[in-house]
Design a protein around this motif. Structure first.
Motif, PDB file in Angstrom:
ATOM      1  N   GLU A  98      35.029  20.946  31.925  1.00 39.44           N
ATOM      2  CA  GLU A  98      34.121  22.073  31.951  1.00 39.44           C
ATOM      3  C   GLU A  98      34.558  23.362  32.517  1.00 39.44           C
ATOM      4  O   GLU A  98      34.473  24.578  32.226  1.00 39.44           O
ATOM      5  N   ALA A  99      35.541  23.089  33.518  1.00 46.16           N
ATOM      6  CA  ALA A  99      35.901  24.250  34.378  1.00 46.16           C
ATOM      7  C   ALA A  99      36.833  25.031  33.460  1.00 46.16           C
ATOM      8  O   ALA A  99      36.739  26.500  33.267  1.00 46.16           O
ATOM      9  N   GLU A 100      37.508  24.338  32.753  1.00 43.06           N
ATOM     10  CA  GLU A 100      38.719  25.160  31.741  1.00 43.06           C
ATOM     11  C   GLU A 100      37.849  25.895  30.595  1.00 43.06           C
ATOM     12  O   GLU A 100      38.296  26.970  30.350  1.00 43.06           O
ATOM     13  N   GLU A 151      34.726  17.423  34.651  1.00 40.60           N
ATOM     14  CA  GLU A 151      34.509  18.491  35.487  1.00 40.60           C
ATOM     15  C   GLU A 151      35.436  19.407  35.406  1.00 40.60           C
ATOM     16  O   GLU A 151      35.553  20.530  35.388  1.00 40.60           O
ATOM     17  N   VAL A 152      36.841  19.097  35.243  1.00 36.97           N
ATOM     18  CA  VAL A 152      38.033  19.715  35.247  1.00 36.97           C
ATOM     19  C   VAL A 152      37.963  20.354  33.792  1.00 36.97           C
ATOM     20  O   VAL A 152      38.169  21.318  33.430  1.00 36.97           O
ATOM     21  N   SER A 168      36.292  29.082  31.873  1.00 33.10           N
ATOM     22  CA  SER A 168      37.212  30.075  32.238  1.00 33.10           C
ATOM     23  C   SER A 168      37.598  30.639  30.925  1.00 33.10           C
ATOM     24  O   SER A 168      37.862  31.678  30.743  1.00 33.10           O
TER      25      SER A 168
END
Length: 332
Positions: free
Chosen positions: A251-253, A248-249, A256
């Protein structure tokens, strides 16, 4: 047989003593003939103890709690004995309890004042609060005045579980008093020494009882282990949760980063559009300048100068000014 053929004559004193013993035996009746029977009588009043107090639960009774040292009890003793003599006519058994000899019974009946009188009818107890004269005691039974008296509550009845415990406490207090008298009287221990022994014994007993209660509590409700070994299933679930969090981290990066690139491209497109607009404006300004140069050559510089004095864009105005200065130089 004595010498001379005479038989021994009984002494007068011995005969009188035998007659008195026989009369006393008949007067006391079966209670004197059976010394081990419960509830021996003194006159007509039955003496109650911890061994035979349950007799009060059957039939009708009037029981007085007294102490030999009590002045009020001494004043009512004669009236109570006379009341006992009339017990058969009143169909009531009269009894008494010496609280100095029976502390357990005083606790069972929760006696706090002396003398205390209770009326019992088939196990239902009532506190007698009237006068202690023979007439009032007789009228209490004959006129059935006890029917208007509120009975003792069930939890406070001498046969209840709570009063059983109270009797045990009072019996324990009497036992402690006897031990104290033994320490101070027989052994000659000072009073403060006897108190010190009781204090130490109380602390020791309390400590032992506390330890027993703690052990019982631990057996009934064992404490949960603060740290326990994790099973293989729990470890796998924990690893999966950590991997999910890492994904999840990431994918978030990535999201962004993509947004940042799109933003940069949009800004680049906007800047390119602005540059194209500027270049077109400059081209237009150059064309205008060439036309102005030709107009100046023909002698119409004054009109073009007036038209150039109202530009709409700052960059166009600056370019016009540059051309005007060039024209002025050429004219010179």
């Amino acid at each position: 047989m004595a010498a001379g053929g005479r038989q021994p004559q009984p002494r007068p004193g011995a005969t009188v003593t035998a007659l008195r013993a026989a009369w006393l035996l008949l007067a006391l009746g079966p209670a004197a003939a059976e010394p081990g029977s419960p509830g021996p009588t003194r006159g007509r009043v039955r003496v109650l103890s911890a061994a035979n107090w349950s007799l009060v639960l059957q039939g009708q009774w009037m029981v007085q709690f007294y102490a030999p040292w009590c002045p009020a009890c001494q004043q009512t003793e004669a009236a109570w004995e006379s009341f006992g003599k009339e017990s058969e006519l009143l169909d009531t058994t009269v009894g008494k309890v010496d609280v100095t000899q029976e502390p357990g019974l005083s606790g069972r009946f929760f006696v706090t004042t002396l003398p205390t009188i209770y009326h019992a009818k088939d196990g239902v107890f009532r506190r007698y609060r009237g006068s202690r004269t023979l007439e009032d005691l007789r009228g209490y039974i004959l006129e059935r005045k006890w029917e208007v008296v509120e009975p003792v509550p069930g939890w406070k009845s001498p046969s209840s579980i709570m009063m059983h415990g109270m009797a045990g406490l009072f019996h324990l207090s009497g036992w402690i008093r006897h031990i104290h008298s033994y320490f101070t009287g027989t052994l000659g221990i000072p009073v403060w020494g006897s108190y010190a022994i009781f204090i130490l014994a109380t602390l020791l007993i309390g400590l032992i009882l506390g330890l027993i209660l703690v052990l019982i509590a631990d057996c009934l409700c064992p404490p949960k282990p603060r740290y326990r070994a994790e099973t293989s299933v729990e470890l796998i679930e924990k690893d999966n949760a950590e991997l999910t969090a890492v994904e999840e981290v990431e994918e978030a990066e990535e999201f962004s980063a993509n947004e940042l690139e799109e933003d940069l491209e949009e800004r680049k497109d906007v800047s390119d559009g602005e540059d194209g607009a500027k270049s077109s404006e400059e081209a237009n300004s150059n064309e205008d300048g060439s036309e102005e140069d030709s107009a100046l050559d023909e002698g119409s510089g004054t009109e073009e100068t007036e038209d150039i004095q109202h530009p709409t864009d700052l960059e166009t105005q600056s370019s016009v000014r540059q051309r005007k200065s060039q024209v002025a130089d050429n004219g010179l």
